[in-house]
Write a protein that holds these residues in place. Sequence first.
Motif, mmCIF file in Angstrom:
data_model
loop_
_atom_site.group_PDB
_atom_site.id
_atom_site.type_symbol
_atom_site.label_atom_id
_atom_site.label_comp_id
_atom_site.label_asym_id
_atom_site.label_seq_id
_atom_site.Cartn_x
_atom_site.Cartn_y
_atom_site.Cartn_z
ATOM 1 N N LEU A 27 -9.299 3.653 -1.081
ATOM 2 C CA LEU A 27 -8.396 3.078 -2.080
ATOM 3 C C LEU A 27 -8.492 1.555 -2.165
ATOM 4 N N LYS A 28 -9.230 0.966 -1.240
ATOM 5 C CA LYS A 28 -9.418 -0.493 -1.216
ATOM 6 C C LYS A 28 -8.086 -1.238 -1.110
ATOM 7 N N VAL A 216 -10.836 8.745 -7.270
ATOM 8 C CA VAL A 216 -11.016 7.306 -7.449
ATOM 9 C C VAL A 216 -12.198 7.050 -8.383
ATOM 10 N N ARG A 217 -13.284 7.781 -8.185
ATOM 11 C CA ARG A 217 -14.458 7.614 -9.053
ATOM 12 C C ARG A 217 -14.139 7.982 -10.494
ATOM 13 N N GLU A 218 -13.290 9.012 -10.673
ATOM 14 C CA GLU A 218 -12.938 9.487 -12.009
ATOM 15 C C GLU A 218 -11.733 8.746 -12.597
ATOM 16 N N ASN A 219 -11.190 7.808 -11.803
ATOM 17 C CA ASN A 219 -10.026 7.014 -12.232
ATOM 18 C C ASN A 219 -8.812 7.895 -12.547
ATOM 19 N N VAL A 221 -6.765 9.008 -9.770
ATOM 20 C CA VAL A 221 -5.999 9.078 -8.529
ATOM 21 C C VAL A 221 -4.511 8.807 -8.760
ATOM 22 N N ASP A 222 -4.173 7.983 -9.780
ATOM 23 C CA ASP A 222 -2.758 7.695 -10.061
ATOM 24 C C ASP A 222 -1.971 8.970 -10.334
ATOM 25 N N GLU A 223 -2.627 9.955 -10.927
ATOM 26 C CA GLU A 223 -1.960 11.212 -11.259
ATOM 27 C C GLU A 223 -1.594 12.007 -10.011
ATOM 28 N N LYS A 224 -2.246 11.709 -8.897
ATOM 29 C CA LYS A 224 -2.038 12.455 -7.654
ATOM 30 C C LYS A 224 -1.019 11.797 -6.730
ATOM 31 N N ILE A 225 -0.549 10.618 -7.109
ATOM 32 C CA ILE A 225 0.384 9.879 -6.251
ATOM 33 C C ILE A 225 1.808 10.141 -6.713
ATOM 34 N N ARG A 226 2.622 10.632 -5.800
ATOM 35 C CA ARG A 226 4.020 10.927 -6.121
ATOM 36 C C ARG A 226 4.824 9.628 -6.078
#
Length: 309
Positions: A27-28, A216-219, A221-226
């Motif tokens: 996630l850097k 992250v590669r597909e941009n 990841v925000d959808e997976k964060i609660r």
Amino acid sequence: MYNGIINIYKEAGYTSHDVVAKLRGILKQKKIGHTGTLDPEATGVLPVCLGKGTKVCDLLTDKDKVYETIMRLGVVTDTQDMTGKVLKTSPVKADREQIETVLNQFRGEYDQIPPMYSALKVQGKKLYELAREGKTVERKARRIHIFGLDLLEIEPDGVHVHMRIHCSKGTYIRTLCHDIGEALGCGAAMEKLVRTQVGVFDIHEAMTLAEVEACVRENTVDEKIRSIDSLFKEWPAVRVKPEDDRLLYNGNMLEKANLEPMAFSAEKAESRTEAGAGKYRVYDSQGKFCAVYTYDRRHRKFKNEKMFV
């Protein structure tokens, strides 16, 4: 920076710290924390807090947990699981009825003595470090609560017992297996452990590190964060008036007059507080989640419990 909580499926061979270290690279970002250790060989749900979400690490650690485990009867090890040194073996004569009878003894509250192979500290040193030095020290029993203990299956060999456990924080499933074995008179050790739930986080929604990397590669990841406030959805939400945003941002106590009438009922606050559940999600006038407040009946005000801005 990512803010919130991500549900990670911890794979065997990783420590909880390993997961955090790898996520920092994926996630850097540095501000990441886990919500309680899971044994390296155990698998399953590990909620990981990101950014401002790290402020709820302690709250998630306190949540009830659900596990599925395989207990092996007839063996005692120094670690209370099958990764340790075998200390004793015994014949197994217990049938299903006897096992059910013993399991019933552990349902509810009981005082559990933490294992030597654990991360608990005694005089500044972790117990497992002392254990590796061949030392054994006295440990105080801790009161835990077993809310549910279900016998799922006994394999044909009569030795491998599958169970589901719903328990309070601080419960060692290895020790529970060991204690059940002692009560049966044949000894037992934990052979496999999967954590299937931590609070609202379920194993069916958990992601492996590889899956997070792909997101992250597909941009996506925000959808997976609660979101942080979703952890408190059982508490009513209140919104402050625009002129009172500064009071909220500074963490000041709030009065009923500071809140939008449509978002607050004084009667509801007092009835909830009497029931011991007077906590509220507090948003600013723009609808941004800012804090968790508790309604103080004595002062008839809202008191800041934890800020997220």
